[in-house]
Design a protein around this motif. Structure first.
Motif, mmCIF file in Angstrom:
data_model
loop_
_atom_site.group_PDB
_atom_site.id
_atom_site.type_symbol
_atom_site.label_atom_id
_atom_site.label_comp_id
_atom_site.label_asym_id
_atom_site.label_seq_id
_atom_site.Cartn_x
_atom_site.Cartn_y
_atom_site.Cartn_z
ATOM 1 N N ALA A 47 0.990 -1.435 0.236
ATOM 2 C CA ALA A 47 -0.184 -0.072 0.333
ATOM 3 C C ALA A 47 0.462 0.997 0.225
ATOM 4 O O ALA A 47 0.595 2.719 -0.751
ATOM 5 C CB ALA A 47 -0.884 -0.293 1.083
ATOM 6 N N LYS A 48 1.990 0.914 1.225
ATOM 7 C CA LYS A 48 2.740 2.175 1.094
ATOM 8 C C LYS A 48 3.224 2.675 -1.286
ATOM 9 O O LYS A 48 3.540 4.130 -1.067
ATOM 10 C CB LYS A 48 4.213 2.588 1.814
ATOM 11 C CG LYS A 48 3.488 2.001 3.028
ATOM 12 C CD LYS A 48 4.505 2.512 4.009
ATOM 13 C CE LYS A 48 4.203 2.823 5.455
ATOM 14 N NZ LYS A 48 4.978 3.119 6.511
ATOM 15 N N PHE A 49 4.492 1.651 -1.116
ATOM 16 C CA PHE A 49 4.370 2.087 -2.939
ATOM 17 C C PHE A 49 3.615 2.225 -3.606
ATOM 18 O O PHE A 49 3.498 3.401 -4.164
ATOM 19 C CB PHE A 49 5.000 0.346 -3.225
ATOM 20 C CG PHE A 49 5.729 -0.820 -2.800
ATOM 21 C CD1 PHE A 49 6.861 0.383 -1.638
ATOM 22 C CD2 PHE A 49 6.875 -1.490 -3.254
ATOM 23 C CE1 PHE A 49 7.869 -0.129 -0.819
ATOM 24 C CE2 PHE A 49 8.081 -2.229 -2.403
ATOM 25 C CZ PHE A 49 8.314 -1.373 -1.367
ATOM 26 N N THR A 54 7.043 7.395 -6.532
ATOM 27 C CA THR A 54 8.723 7.462 -6.703
ATOM 28 C C THR A 54 8.852 5.940 -6.663
ATOM 29 O O THR A 54 9.613 5.802 -7.235
ATOM 30 C CB THR A 54 9.426 8.052 -5.990
ATOM 31 O OG1 THR A 54 9.489 7.577 -5.230
ATOM 32 C CG2 THR A 54 9.474 9.461 -6.263
ATOM 33 N N VAL A 55 7.919 5.238 -6.553
ATOM 34 C CA VAL A 55 7.819 4.227 -6.764
ATOM 35 C C VAL A 55 7.196 2.805 -7.330
ATOM 36 O O VAL A 55 6.437 3.660 -7.356
ATOM 37 C CB VAL A 55 7.882 3.251 -5.083
ATOM 38 C CG1 VAL A 55 8.137 1.157 -5.035
ATOM 39 C CG2 VAL A 55 8.958 3.416 -3.588
ATOM 40 N N SER A 59 6.783 -3.120 -9.874
ATOM 41 C CA SER A 59 7.206 -3.935 -10.330
ATOM 42 C C SER A 59 8.446 -4.593 -9.611
ATOM 43 O O SER A 59 9.338 -5.169 -9.289
ATOM 44 C CB SER A 59 8.698 -3.380 -10.846
ATOM 45 O OG SER A 59 8.146 -2.561 -12.794
ATOM 46 N N ILE A 60 7.811 -4.230 -8.206
ATOM 47 C CA ILE A 60 8.574 -4.500 -6.718
ATOM 48 C C ILE A 60 7.425 -6.034 -6.661
ATOM 49 O O ILE A 60 6.554 -5.556 -5.645
ATOM 50 C CB ILE A 60 8.759 -3.446 -5.947
ATOM 51 C CG1 ILE A 60 9.914 -2.342 -7.240
ATOM 52 C CG2 ILE A 60 9.500 -4.227 -4.864
ATOM 53 C CD1 ILE A 60 10.283 -1.066 -6.235
ATOM 54 N N ALA A 84 12.006 1.948 -1.899
ATOM 55 C CA ALA A 84 11.424 1.371 -1.719
ATOM 56 C C ALA A 84 11.912 0.829 -0.455
ATOM 57 O O ALA A 84 11.117 0.091 0.822
ATOM 58 C CB ALA A 84 11.678 -0.027 -2.963
ATOM 59 N N ALA A 85 12.835 0.327 -0.208
ATOM 60 C CA ALA A 85 13.210 -0.148 1.348
ATOM 61 C C ALA A 85 13.213 0.378 2.034
ATOM 62 O O ALA A 85 12.817 0.006 3.552
ATOM 63 C CB ALA A 85 14.889 -0.727 1.082
#
Length: 105
Positions: A47-49, A54-55, A59-60, A84-85
């Motif tokens: 959800a944060k992504f 910017t993320v 794709s992750i 992302a990290a």
């Protein structure tokens, strides 16, 4: 409004994944509660992504085991990989983050 729709869609997808896999402990965790906690962490990170411009959330991949989040997939830049990290680390109940995202040239 659009970012909330994306976040809800990702959360729903993660919820469906949890429901369809049932309550079995398939990843060698000690309790069903730990499995549910990990699923919640994964959903929160996704959800944060989805909310972050910017993320590239699609794709992750995010997997969580005993509070350790593993990120994999592809990023367009080192900055996206690091962001992302950072988002994963800032998620409640995350113990550690393993960032295996590959930056595409």
């Amino acid at each position: 409004m659009k970012k909330y729709a994306r976040a809800i869609a990702f959360a729903a997808l993660a919820g469906i994944t949890v429901v369809t896999t049932g309550c079995s402990v398939a990843r060698h965790q000690e309790t069903i509660g730990a499995y549910v906690d990990d699923a919640g962490i994964t959903t929160a990170v996704k959800a944060k992504f989805a909310e972050d411009r910017t993320v590239a959330a699609t794709s992750i991949s995010v997997e969580t085991l005993n509070g350790t989040v593993q990120l994999s997939g592809f990023a367009k830049s080192q900055a996206e990989k690091e962001r992302a990290a950072e988002l994963a680390r800032s998620t409640k109940n995350v113990r550690d983050v393993r960032n295996n995202i590959v930056v595409r040239p």
